[in-house]
Design a protein around this motif. Sequence first.
Motif, PDB file in Angstrom:
ATOM      1  N   GLU A   1     -15.874  18.776 -65.473  1.00 30.37           N
ATOM      2  CA  GLU A   1     -14.885  19.145 -64.490  1.00 30.37           C
ATOM      3  C   GLU A   1     -15.547  19.911 -63.345  1.00 30.37           C
ATOM      4  O   GLU A   1     -16.650  20.434 -63.477  1.00 30.37           O
ATOM      5  CB  GLU A   1     -13.791  20.021 -65.132  1.00 30.37           C
ATOM      6  N   ILE A   2     -14.860  19.960 -62.204  1.00 33.36           N
ATOM      7  CA  ILE A   2     -15.383  20.670 -61.041  1.00 33.36           C
ATOM      8  C   ILE A   2     -15.076  22.155 -61.191  1.00 33.36           C
ATOM      9  O   ILE A   2     -13.922  22.542 -61.391  1.00 33.36           O
ATOM     10  CB  ILE A   2     -14.778  20.116 -59.744  1.00 33.36           C
ATOM     11  N   ASP A  93     -10.455  15.609 -57.917  1.00 33.60           N
ATOM     12  CA  ASP A  93     -10.834  15.031 -59.194  1.00 33.60           C
ATOM     13  C   ASP A  93      -9.952  15.628 -60.285  1.00 33.60           C
ATOM     14  O   ASP A  93      -9.273  16.639 -60.102  1.00 33.60           O
ATOM     15  CB  ASP A  93     -12.314  15.309 -59.468  1.00 33.60           C
ATOM     16  N   TRP A  94      -9.979  14.960 -61.439  1.00 36.17           N
ATOM     17  CA  TRP A  94      -9.258  15.445 -62.621  1.00 36.17           C
ATOM     18  C   TRP A  94     -10.230  16.145 -63.574  1.00 36.17           C
ATOM     19  O   TRP A  94     -11.360  15.668 -63.760  1.00 36.17           O
ATOM     20  CB  TRP A  94      -8.601  14.268 -63.357  1.00 36.17           C
ATOM     21  N   PRO A  95      -9.819  17.216 -64.225  1.00 36.87           N
ATOM     22  CA  PRO A  95      -8.543  17.894 -64.003  1.00 36.87           C
ATOM     23  C   PRO A  95      -8.565  18.721 -62.732  1.00 36.87           C
ATOM     24  O   PRO A  95      -9.625  19.072 -62.220  1.00 36.87           O
ATOM     25  CB  PRO A  95      -8.457  18.805 -65.237  1.00 36.87           C
ATOM     26  N   ARG A  96      -7.391  19.011 -62.186  1.00 40.43           N
ATOM     27  CA  ARG A  96      -7.310  19.951 -61.075  1.00 40.43           C
ATOM     28  C   ARG A  96      -7.828  21.306 -61.569  1.00 40.43           C
ATOM     29  O   ARG A  96      -7.532  21.712 -62.705  1.00 40.43           O
ATOM     30  CB  ARG A  96      -5.877  20.110 -60.593  1.00 40.43           C
TER      31      ARG A  96
ATOM     32  N   GLY B  49      -1.306  19.788 -66.429  1.00 41.30           N
ATOM     33  CA  GLY B  49      -1.193  18.360 -66.251  1.00 41.30           C
ATOM     34  C   GLY B  49      -0.088  18.019 -65.279  1.00 41.30           C
ATOM     35  O   GLY B  49       0.554  18.894 -64.702  1.00 41.30           O
ATOM     36  N   TYR B  50       0.132  16.704 -65.077  1.00 42.25           N
ATOM     37  CA  TYR B  50       1.209  16.251 -64.195  1.00 42.25           C
ATOM     38  C   TYR B  50       1.907  15.060 -64.809  1.00 42.25           C
ATOM     39  O   TYR B  50       1.379  14.373 -65.683  1.00 42.25           O
ATOM     40  CB  TYR B  50       0.671  15.906 -62.806  1.00 42.25           C
ATOM     41  N   SER B  62      -9.159  20.197 -71.509  1.00 47.42           N
ATOM     42  CA  SER B  62      -9.427  21.458 -72.214  1.00 47.42           C
ATOM     43  C   SER B  62      -8.338  21.768 -73.242  1.00 47.42           C
ATOM     44  O   SER B  62      -8.554  22.562 -74.155  1.00 47.42           O
ATOM     45  CB  SER B  62      -9.522  22.611 -71.211  1.00 47.42           C
ATOM     46  N   LEU B  63      -7.180  21.141 -73.089  1.00 50.95           N
ATOM     47  CA  LEU B  63      -6.071  21.383 -74.012  1.00 50.95           C
ATOM     48  C   LEU B  63      -6.052  20.393 -75.158  1.00 50.95           C
ATOM     49  O   LEU B  63      -5.103  20.389 -75.961  1.00 50.95           O
ATOM     50  CB  LEU B  63      -4.753  21.368 -73.236  1.00 50.95           C
TER      51      LEU B  63
END
Lengths: 107, 115
Positions: A1-2, A93-96, B49-50, B62-63
């Motif tokens: 992740e970023i 990118d994902w995740p935010r 999330g969305y 991460s979850l």
Amino acid sequence: EIVMTQSPATLSVSPGERATLSCRASRSVSSSLAWYQQKPGQAPRLLIYGASTRATGIPARFSGGGSGTEFTLTISSLQSEDFAVYYCQQYNDWPRTFGQGTNVEIK
Amino acid sequence: QVHLQESGPGLVKPSETLSLTCTVSGPSISDHYWSWVRQAPGKGLEWIGYISYSGSANYNPSLKSRPTMSVDTSKNQCSLRLSSVTAADTAVYYCAKGVGGMDVWGQGTPVTVSS
């Protein structure tokens, strides 16, 4: 992740002074960068999106800049209501991901 | 004018499932994407999330596959379920409009995980 890294962690500023907050991304997020303001006990409020576009109703003293991996939020003349925590967030990118926040406090 | 209101139990036991609802006033829930964000006490913001009206979703890895989001268009609501909660899930949970720059937020609902 970023990973988003904000500096400084705390910024002490006198009312009327200029404040510059920094946000760095671990890899390029293009201009997909937002800034939020959060006051104690309140939800975050969107200030800036697209790295430099002010959200609806945000005063012109707030300005955002940068692209790629380096971004800044500038508050040109701090008002009493501006003392708060500020977060950057990437949405390239994902995740935010959010930075850890900069606390702007009264000097 | 858009208004979001989170609701749900404020106390959840460890290992159980946390269930929250976000009621959207103003636009149709079908017109936008909806995110969930949480904030542990004294900590920063974490995107959970969305969900879109069509049911497409993306969750924070991460979850570890614990979140599930859904939309009820008839009630103009979206929901979050988080399974197998621990004390580390104690936080204020926010729903927000959008998945990029999130431009409208609910007031947040505090959830404590404790036996």
